[in-house]
Write an enzyme that holds these catalytic residues in place. Structure first.
Site, PDB file in Angstrom:
ATOM      1  N   ASP A 262      -9.225   0.102   1.689  1.00 23.83           N
ATOM      2  CA  ASP A 262      -8.225  -0.284   2.684  1.00 23.83           C
ATOM      3  C   ASP A 262      -8.779   0.036   4.074  1.00 23.83           C
ATOM      4  OD1 ASP A 262      -5.865  -1.008   3.920  1.00 23.83           O
ATOM      5  OD2 ASP A 262      -4.883   0.906   3.536  1.00 23.83           O
TER       6      ASP A 262
ATOM      7  N   ASP B 170       0.846  -1.195   0.000  1.00 30.15           N
ATOM      8  CA  ASP B 170       0.000   0.000   0.000  1.00 30.15           C
ATOM      9  C   ASP B 170       0.880   1.244   0.000  1.00 30.15           C
ATOM     10  OD1 ASP B 170      -2.480   1.235  -0.111  1.00 30.15           O
ATOM     11  OD2 ASP B 170      -2.597   1.471   2.065  1.00 30.15           O
TER      12      ASP B 170
ATOM     13  N   LYS C 138      -4.561  -2.633   9.841  1.00 31.16           N
ATOM     14  CA  LYS C 138      -4.821  -2.750   8.407  1.00 31.16           C
ATOM     15  C   LYS C 138      -4.974  -4.196   7.949  1.00 31.16           C
ATOM     16  CE  LYS C 138      -3.765   1.686   7.356  1.00 31.16           C
ATOM     17  NZ  LYS C 138      -4.539   2.612   6.522  1.00 31.16           N
TER      18      LYS C 138
ATOM     19  N   GLU D 131     -10.630   3.548   3.578  1.00 34.69           N
ATOM     20  CA  GLU D 131      -9.751   4.388   2.768  1.00 34.69           C
ATOM     21  C   GLU D 131     -10.129   4.163   1.317  1.00 34.69           C
ATOM     22  OE1 GLU D 131      -5.639   3.624   3.879  1.00 34.69           O
ATOM     23  OE2 GLU D 131      -5.791   5.087   5.525  1.00 34.69           O
TER      24      GLU D 131
ATOM     25  N   THR E 140      -4.848   6.368   0.098  1.00 33.89           N
ATOM     26  CA  THR E 140      -6.110   7.101   0.166  1.00 33.89           C
ATOM     27  C   THR E 140      -6.113   8.251  -0.827  1.00 33.89           C
ATOM     28  OG1 THR E 140      -6.159   6.600   2.510  1.00 33.89           O
ATOM     29  CG2 THR E 140      -7.684   8.290   1.733  1.00 33.89           C
TER      30      THR E 140
ATOM     31  N   TYR F  59       1.640   2.041  15.310  1.00 28.98           N
ATOM     32  CA  TYR F  59       2.382   2.273  14.054  1.00 28.98           C
ATOM     33  C   TYR F  59       3.816   2.758  14.241  1.00 28.98           C
ATOM     34  CZ  TYR F  59       2.307   7.432  13.744  1.00 28.98           C
ATOM     35  OH  TYR F  59       2.530   8.770  13.931  1.00 28.98           O
TER      36      TYR F  59
ATOM     37  N   GLU G 166      -9.397   3.954  -2.235  1.00 29.52           N
ATOM     38  CA  GLU G 166      -8.184   3.781  -3.026  1.00 29.52           C
ATOM     39  C   GLU G 166      -8.530   3.057  -4.327  1.00 29.52           C
ATOM     40  OE1 GLU G 166      -4.735   2.239  -1.018  1.00 29.52           O
ATOM     41  OE2 GLU G 166      -5.373   2.989   0.953  1.00 29.52           O
TER      42      GLU G 166
ATOM     43  N   GLN H 215      -4.289   1.810  15.031  1.00 32.35           N
ATOM     44  CA  GLN H 215      -3.177   2.307  14.213  1.00 32.35           C
ATOM     45  C   GLN H 215      -2.338   3.348  14.966  1.00 32.35           C
ATOM     46  OE1 GLN H 215      -4.541   3.976  10.486  1.00 32.35           O
ATOM     47  NE2 GLN H 215      -2.488   4.452   9.743  1.00 32.35           N
TER      48      GLN H 215
ATOM     49  N   HIS I  29      -4.162  13.936   1.052  1.00 28.60           N
ATOM     50  CA  HIS I  29      -4.367  13.021   2.178  1.00 28.60           C
ATOM     51  C   HIS I  29      -3.202  13.113   3.166  1.00 28.60           C
ATOM     52  CE1 HIS I  29      -5.331   9.445   4.503  1.00 28.60           C
ATOM     53  NE2 HIS I  29      -4.152   8.928   4.201  1.00 28.60           N
TER      54      HIS I  29
HETATM   55 MN    MN Z   1      -4.187   2.733   2.682  1.00 23.00          MN
END
Ligand code: MN
Length: 428
Positions: A237, A130, A257, A203, A355, A248, A205, A244, A137
């Site tokens: 997504d 991804d 995710k 998201e 995104t 992350y 995409e 997150q 974004h």
């Molecule tokens: Mn994404």
């Protein structure tokens, strides 16, 4: 001006699937039935296995490709076959070609109503990556969580930022998505709690499907990158924002995710999208040499929208309208960068765009941005509000290109949110 190609199959003017599109998918007549490759035309699926068995396709490789459960073998057979199949199908389906049109017995065996069949993942996906290639974004997220004055990190304008995602949980449109649970760090607590996600998001995409591999250690050059792309899908997504935010650092998203990523069932080929080429926004600073793609129409004009439909509602509300053309980094730049250190990509790999947000608040491609992290909830037509997704919500994304009376669409990718799994932990 030449008359546009027409099919003997009736196609409504607002259909996503005219004879100029012909996207590929995998279907079965019953949910557990025999899977094979099909192509969408109007409201129908044409069974390519049936057409192939009837001897109506001439492809190179001396073998059959379509009586199987994925498109990988056909895609791997090469661009020459991609072009040949598209040309042969357009001839076979043309209004003035009698071969299939006047063969009632074969037509009966080869055409199925899309609404009556089950659509499956069109490809076996060896790897999923991804990206994070929308400047709007990345800027919005940077403003929200870091510093509005330095919203973009210095690397963002120099390379298409990305991470390796999880291929095993990529699902086809229509698959329900269970609300994930995980560690959430509340600002008022010292330690995280374990809880169902409270900030479940989508998201918006697109994804592209890799059509040609490269050898380990041999990067794909920017000049050759487009030859390695088979086609595009819509891509949701799904993201657990609260999970997150805690997990992350420093390696990027993980369980926030990996629980599900949804794709649309029809792969729209780059050949079909060709009339809608346009250029990515101006890139400043000028990219390093290996990413330079100048004087090329390296993007596509694809209208995108998102709808949410709460449980027991018939009416869905459109909550976002944007366009793929806003993406800063092109798919070719993403693929070249992905392989520049020597990584080998494989046929069927899925590459998410990141995104896709546009310049205006109604064109943001996630609830995180649309509601500015729940500070500006959306008003729905049934009187409810949404900051993030609730159980029972169905999220639907659509995409299409339109110009001079020609419409090339993607159909939709949808998914319904189911309640979180109940955990019965030992009190010790
Ligand atoms: Mn994404």
């Amino acid at each position: 001006m030449t008359t546009p190609l027409k099919s003997f199959i009736e196609v409504a003017p607002n259909s996503d699937f005219p004879i100029q599109n012909l996207p590929y998918g995998v279907f079965s007549e019953t949910p557990e039935g025999q899977r094979r490759v099909g192509v969408a035309i109007g409201e129908w699926v044409l069974d390519l296995a049936a057409i192939e068995a009837a001897g109506l396709l001439q492809l190179s490789g001396g073998r059959t490709y379509f009586n199987q459960s994925t498109l990988n073998d056909f895609i791997a057979s090469g661009r020459e076959n991609w072009t040949a199949l598209r040309t042969q199908l357009q001839q076979l389906l043309a209004a003035d070609t009698a071969t299939l049109r006047d063969n009632a017995e074969l037509r009966e065996k080869a055409f199925f109503k899309q609404a009556a069949v089950t659509l499956h993942l069109p490809v076996q996906i060896p790897g999923y990556t991804d990206f994070y290639s929308s400047k709007e974004h990345a800027t919005n997220v940077g403003c929200m969580f870091r510093d509005p004055k330095n919203a973009l990190l210095p690397n963002w304008s120099e390379l298409p930022v990305g991470y390796n995602g999880r291929a095993s949980s990529v699902v086809v449109s229509g698959t329900n998505v269970v609300r994930p649970s995980g560690q959430i760090k509340l600002p008022t607590e010292d330690r995280p709690i374990f809880s169902p996600c409270r900030k479940l998001d989508f998201e918006l995409e697109t994804g592209f499907i890799v059509g040609k591999p490269n050898q380990l250690g041999q990067p794909i050059s920017i000049e050759n990158a487009w030859d390695h792309i088979f086609g595009m899908v819509l891509f949701n997504d799904w993201s657990a924002r609260d999970i997150q935010q805690w997990e992350y650092v420093p390696l990027g998203p993980f369980n926030s995710k990996t629980f599900a990523s949804s794709i649309s069932p029809w792969i729209v080929t780059l050949d079909a999208l060709e009339p809608f080429r346009t250029r990515c926004p101006e890139q400043e600073p000028r990219p390093l040499h290996y990413l330079r793609e100048e004087n090329v129409d390296n993007s596509f004009d694809i209208n995108l929208s998102v709808e949410v439909k709460p449980e027991n509602q018939t009416q869905a509300d459109v909550i976002c309208k944007t366009n793929f053309k806003y993406m800063y980094w092109s798919m070719a730049q993403q693929l070249t960068h992905h392989t520049i250190a020597g990584c080998n990509v494989q046929v069927g790999d899925l590459m998410g765009s990141g995104t896709i947000s546009g310049p205006t608040p109604d064109s943001y491609g996630s609830l995180l941005e649309l509601t500015w992290n729940a500070t500006k909830p959306l008003q729905l037509s049934n009187g409810e509000q949404r900051s993030f997704l609730q159980d029972g919500d169905t999220l639907i994304m659509r995409g299409y290109c339109e110009k001079d009376g020609l419409r090339i669409g993607f159909g939709e990718v949808s998914g319904k949110v189911l309640p979180a799994v109940q955990f019965n932990f030992d009190q010790n």
